[in-house]
Write an enzyme that holds these catalytic residues in place. Structure first.
Site, short mmCIF file in Angstrom:
data_model
loop_
_atom_site.label_atom_id
_atom_site.label_comp_id
_atom_site.label_asym_id
_atom_site.label_seq_id
_atom_site.Cartn_x
_atom_site.Cartn_y
_atom_site.Cartn_z
N CYS A 3 5.36 1.92 -1.33
CA CYS A 3 4.27 1.01 -1.70
C CYS A 3 3.82 1.21 -3.14
O CYS A 3 3.34 0.27 -3.78
CB CYS A 3 3.11 1.15 -0.71
SG CYS A 3 3.53 0.38 0.88
N GLU B 42 3.30 -2.14 12.97
CA GLU B 42 4.38 -1.24 13.40
C GLU B 42 5.32 -1.94 14.38
O GLU B 42 5.07 -3.07 14.81
CB GLU B 42 3.76 0.03 14.01
CG GLU B 42 2.96 0.79 12.95
CD GLU B 42 2.39 2.10 13.43
OE1 GLU B 42 2.38 2.36 14.65
OE2 GLU B 42 1.95 2.88 12.57
N CYS C 86 2.15 5.17 0.20
CA CYS C 86 3.43 5.86 0.31
C CYS C 86 4.28 5.54 -0.93
O CYS C 86 3.95 4.66 -1.72
CB CYS C 86 4.15 5.45 1.60
SG CYS C 86 4.92 3.82 1.52
N CYS D 194 3.95 -1.59 5.89
CA CYS D 194 2.69 -0.99 5.45
C CYS D 194 1.66 -2.08 5.11
O CYS D 194 2.02 -3.23 4.81
CB CYS D 194 2.91 -0.14 4.21
SG CYS D 194 3.70 1.44 4.52
N GLU E 147 -0.05 -2.41 2.44
CA GLU E 147 0.14 -2.92 1.07
C GLU E 147 1.23 -3.98 1.04
O GLU E 147 1.15 -4.95 0.28
CB GLU E 147 0.53 -1.77 0.12
CG GLU E 147 -0.53 -0.70 -0.02
CD GLU E 147 -0.39 0.45 0.99
OE1 GLU E 147 0.06 0.18 2.14
OE2 GLU E 147 -0.73 1.57 0.64
N ASN F 281 -1.24 -2.69 8.34
CA ASN F 281 0.07 -2.22 8.79
C ASN F 281 0.44 -2.85 10.13
O ASN F 281 -0.41 -3.10 10.98
CB ASN F 281 0.18 -0.70 8.80
CG ASN F 281 -0.89 0.02 9.60
OD1 ASN F 281 -2.00 -0.48 9.76
ND2 ASN F 281 -0.56 1.18 10.11
N1 THU Z 1 0.69 3.27 6.09
C1 THU Z 1 0.29 2.17 5.38
O1 THU Z 1 0.21 1.06 5.92
N2 THU Z 1 -0.04 2.34 4.08
C2 THU Z 1 -0.09 3.54 3.46
O2 THU Z 1 -0.44 3.59 2.28
C3 THU Z 1 0.29 4.78 4.17
C4 THU Z 1 0.83 4.59 5.53
C5 THU Z 1 1.00 3.08 7.51
C6 THU Z 1 2.45 3.14 7.90
C7 THU Z 1 2.35 3.48 9.36
O3 THU Z 1 2.16 2.29 10.12
C8 THU Z 1 1.09 4.31 9.47
O4 THU Z 1 0.37 4.09 8.28
C9 THU Z 1 1.33 5.80 9.65
O5 THU Z 1 2.18 6.28 8.67
#
Ligand code: THU
Length: 132
Positions: A89, A45, A86, A54, A56, A43
């Site tokens: 994804c 941000e 999520c 994300c 994925e 991920n």
């Molecule tokens: N996140 C992912 O990268 N993948 C997931 O399957 C769930 C959430 C990330 C998004 C964000 O940067 C952090 O986790 C908190 O939500």
């Protein structure tokens, strides 16, 4: 090392590279194509939160950029007990998943749960002419 253990290790390694200063929740994803290639993502941000990507999403982008279009198996690892993908994804994985795509959800100690893509995203939206 079995295929799934190698995938777990790849996801765990890329998770360390995550850029998540806002949530402090690091996530790694590793995808295996039917012919055995592995692609990873973490991920990333952003100060403008919705811009974040994300793990994925990063892994899918790496796979597509390498000219591959199918995911047979995936591992997603966070530091919580069950870092299930999520909703966005799930749709992302479905687009490129084989019919029997398995998504393993892991924590730092190993795989905790495994789901078929249809369990994660039943009655998914799809177009007939996708993928090719
Ligand atoms: N996140 C992912 O990268 N993948 C997931 O399957 C769930 C959430 C990330 C998004 C964000 O940067 C952090 O986790 C908190 O939500």
């Amino acid at each position: 090392m079995s295929d799934v253990n190698a995938l777990f290790e790849a996801a765990r390694a890329v998770r360390e590279k995550a850029y998540a200063p806002y949530s402090n929740f690091l996530v790694g994803a590793a995808l295996r194509t039917p012919d055995g290639n592995v692609f990873t993502g973490c991920n990333v941000e952003n100060a403008s939160y919705p811009v974040s990507v994300c793990a994925e999403g990063g892994a899918v982008s790496a796979m597509i950029a390498a000219g591959q279009r199918q995911i047979a198996e995936a591992v997603v690892i966070g530091d919580a007990a069950l870092c299930t993908p999520c909703g966005m994804c799930r749709q992302r994985l479905k687009e490129f998943g084989t019919d029997d795509l398995i998504v393993h959800v892991a924590d730092l100690n190993g795989i905790r749960r495994s789901f078929t893509i249809d369990e994660l995203l039943p009655a998914a939206f799809e177009l007939e002419d996708k993928k090719d």
